[in-house]
Structure formats: structure tokens, C-alpha cells
Design an enzyme around this catalytic site. Sequence first.
Site, PDB file in Angstrom:
ATOM      1  N   LYS A  77      -4.054 -22.547  18.109  1.00 31.87           N
ATOM      2  CA  LYS A  77      -3.516 -21.791  17.525  1.00 31.87           C
ATOM      3  C   LYS A  77      -4.093 -20.966  16.498  1.00 31.87           C
ATOM      4  O   LYS A  77      -4.313 -19.674  16.479  1.00 31.87           O
ATOM      5  CB  LYS A  77      -2.267 -22.275  16.767  1.00 31.87           C
ATOM      6  N   THR A  78      -5.220 -21.803  15.767  1.00 38.79           N
ATOM      7  CA  THR A  78      -6.107 -21.098  14.624  1.00 38.79           C
ATOM      8  C   THR A  78      -6.998 -20.609  15.554  1.00 38.79           C
ATOM      9  O   THR A  78      -7.322 -19.595  14.785  1.00 38.79           O
ATOM     10  CB  THR A  78      -6.486 -22.414  13.815  1.00 38.79           C
ATOM     11  N   ASP A 122      -0.735 -22.214   8.342  1.00 40.50           N
ATOM     12  CA  ASP A 122      -0.660 -23.336   9.338  1.00 40.50           C
ATOM     13  C   ASP A 122       0.325 -24.122   8.951  1.00 40.50           C
ATOM     14  O   ASP A 122       0.795 -24.231   7.480  1.00 40.50           O
ATOM     15  CB  ASP A 122      -2.101 -24.338   9.548  1.00 40.50           C
ATOM     16  N   THR A 171       3.934 -26.718  15.050  1.00 38.40           N
ATOM     17  CA  THR A 171       4.267 -27.752  15.878  1.00 38.40           C
ATOM     18  C   THR A 171       5.825 -27.838  16.185  1.00 38.40           C
ATOM     19  O   THR A 171       6.306 -28.469  17.119  1.00 38.40           O
ATOM     20  CB  THR A 171       3.428 -29.125  15.711  1.00 38.40           C
ATOM     21  N   ARG A 230      -8.788 -29.577  22.085  1.00 41.09           N
ATOM     22  CA  ARG A 230      -9.274 -30.425  20.852  1.00 41.09           C
ATOM     23  C   ARG A 230      -9.685 -31.548  21.267  1.00 41.09           C
ATOM     24  O   ARG A 230     -10.694 -32.219  21.005  1.00 41.09           O
ATOM     25  CB  ARG A 230      -8.322 -30.321  19.859  1.00 41.09           C
TER      26      ARG A 230
END
Length: 350
Positions: A77-78, A122, A171, A230
Site C-alpha cells: 500500500k505504501t 498509514d 488493514t 514483504r
Amino acid sequence: MIIGSDENKCVENSNQLEARETDFDKTFESSIRPKVFDDYIGQAELKETLAISIESAKKREQCIDHMLFYGPPGLGKTTLAGVIANEMGVNIKITSAPALERPRDIIGILMSLKSGEILFIDEIHRLNKIAEEILYPAMEDFYIDMMTGKSQATKNLRIPVPKFTLIGATTKAGSLSGPLRDRFGIIHRLEFYSVKELMSVLKRTAKILDIKIDTSGLNAIARRSRGTPRIANRLIKRVRDYALVRYDSDITGQIADEALDLLKIDDLGLNSTDRNLLKLIIEKYDGGPVGIETIAAALCEDVKTIEDVCEPYLLQAGLILRTPRGRKVSPEGYRLLGIVPSVVQTSLFE
Ligand code: ADE
């Protein structure tokens, strides 16, 4: 209690499969993050719609609409927010809701923005009520209301802020307040990555980090990365270390399998916490349903880790089911552990 281990004793879990971001990840990830859509792998539909929104905003010479990205941790997302800023040719300021605790934190960051910039928040579901209320007029009409003075002498100051785009990431889309959610023009869910997509992510990372790996090595790591870039990017470095120390070699499929076995990451990418969760529900609660708090307490994990990290992948892999009365292990979950469901459970599945 940990199933298959000393009863009443909590054990440290390997965090290789923890998709949540650590400070180390922040530094490492920023070095391998794609900067343009062409390098950003996966999320094909999302990329296509975003590319159209970006091109339109550029043609109109206006900011792109506020955007909300949601989905499990570690899916990019980032990274995506950074790509959008780069493609728009604007600066991005990155923060997270827990860092915006006091009104002056959010006011400060809004007032520091320059025209057209992107503000990325975030964990936006964790914004407090006051911060949210400061944000509403800023998002909608680009001003903030500030109270000055004390008691009777208070005055309301309306201060303009430059036009900006807010990108929120969470999330937990369901935990966002309705009014905040309604102020996003673009709302998208990020999906888990396929093995093929993860192989491409790994190939790109290997090139940047100068890691030599063959196709079967890429496949072995991708298969066990639970759909999450990740995790894949973290595992390739552990496998590189294993290949170097045990074999003084590049990464092959066989070496990757051995290294991941050593890390107790199974063929589906499940770690010991995931397997303990399934075993707990089966052995202590006859397959469920059982509440999330009970599961978390029994595994000595916090509810957030179970909800945000373990559950999304177990649900997507079809190993557990969510019911109004709690979580249940699915027939596939039983099969994975080689356990035969009880007669009562079998009748409930039918
Ligand atoms: N690294 C992390 N996520 C990625 C993605 N979606 N594409 C390329 N590299 C990545």
C-alpha cells in the site's frame, strides 16, 4: 497453552512470516521499492484504474481524488502511494495515525503541505475523533478550523490549506468511521499476489541485491510467501544466507526448500503460529466455532496479530471459516494437519 509444545508456556514465534512492517523493513523496502507503474508487479486491475485517474488529473491539472487502500499488511500500500506520487510528479509526505495523536500534529502536517502534494496516512483506522474532524473540511473544502484564545475569548479561525490528495491505508476498512470513508473518492482493496507475481517480485529484488537464484529457487520462495511481497523479500535474504553458509552456492529450488524447512515455514507458507492456531481449534474446541480472544489468549499472541496477520491468509487459503459465533477450521484445514473431523463436525460441514 501452545499445542504440540509445553502446555501453559508461550514460545517465541519466528517472525519471518509476520507481514507487519518493522523499522528494518522500512529502510530495506525503500531501497527496493518500485518507483513507477511499469516496475510495480501485480494488482493489475487496480493499476489500470489508477493509471486512468492519474492521467485524467494531469490533463485537468488538478489533484487526484483522495484514495483509500485496504488489505492485509505487506501487499504494497505504501509502495503504491509512492508510485502514484512519482507518476503525478508530486512530493509525498508519509505518516501514520498513531503519530497524529494531538490536534497540533495533524494541523501541523496539513499546514506544511504544498499545493498538489500527497499526504499518506498509514493505519488510518486508528485516527482519533478530533484528528478526523480536523481532516474532514481539509479533505472536502481545503480549510481547517482552529480555536484560539481561552474560555469566553475563544475565536474560530478558518485557515486555508493547499489543495492536496490524502491517501489512507488500512488493514481494517471496517473499522474506519463512515464519515471518513465517505470522503474518499477512490477506494480499493489490495489482493494477495499469485506465485507467478511473487516470482517476478523476487526476480526484481534478486537483481537489485545481486542475489543469484534460479527459477526453481524463485518458485520455492514464492510458494511459501503467503501471497505477500514483504514476506517474499524477507525470505530471499534468509535463503541467500543459508545458500552461502551451507553450500557456498547460488540459490536453487532444493536449497531454498531446505532453508525454508529450517525456518519451519511449510509448503503453504504457514508458520508454527498458524499451525498451532488450527490445532488449537481442532483439539481443544472440536473444530470451533471459537472466539478470537480465546484463540489469541491460548496462543499468547495479541488479538491484532491473529486478526491482521494470521487470519487473512488462513481465510483466503480456505483453512478457516468465519462464522457469527467465531472461527472454525474448514475440512481443508483438517486435511492439512492430517486430522479426521469428528462425526459432529462432519455433519456441520454438510
Ligand atoms: N516490492 C514489493 N512490492 C512490489 C511490487 N508490487 N512490485 C515490485 N516490487 C515490489
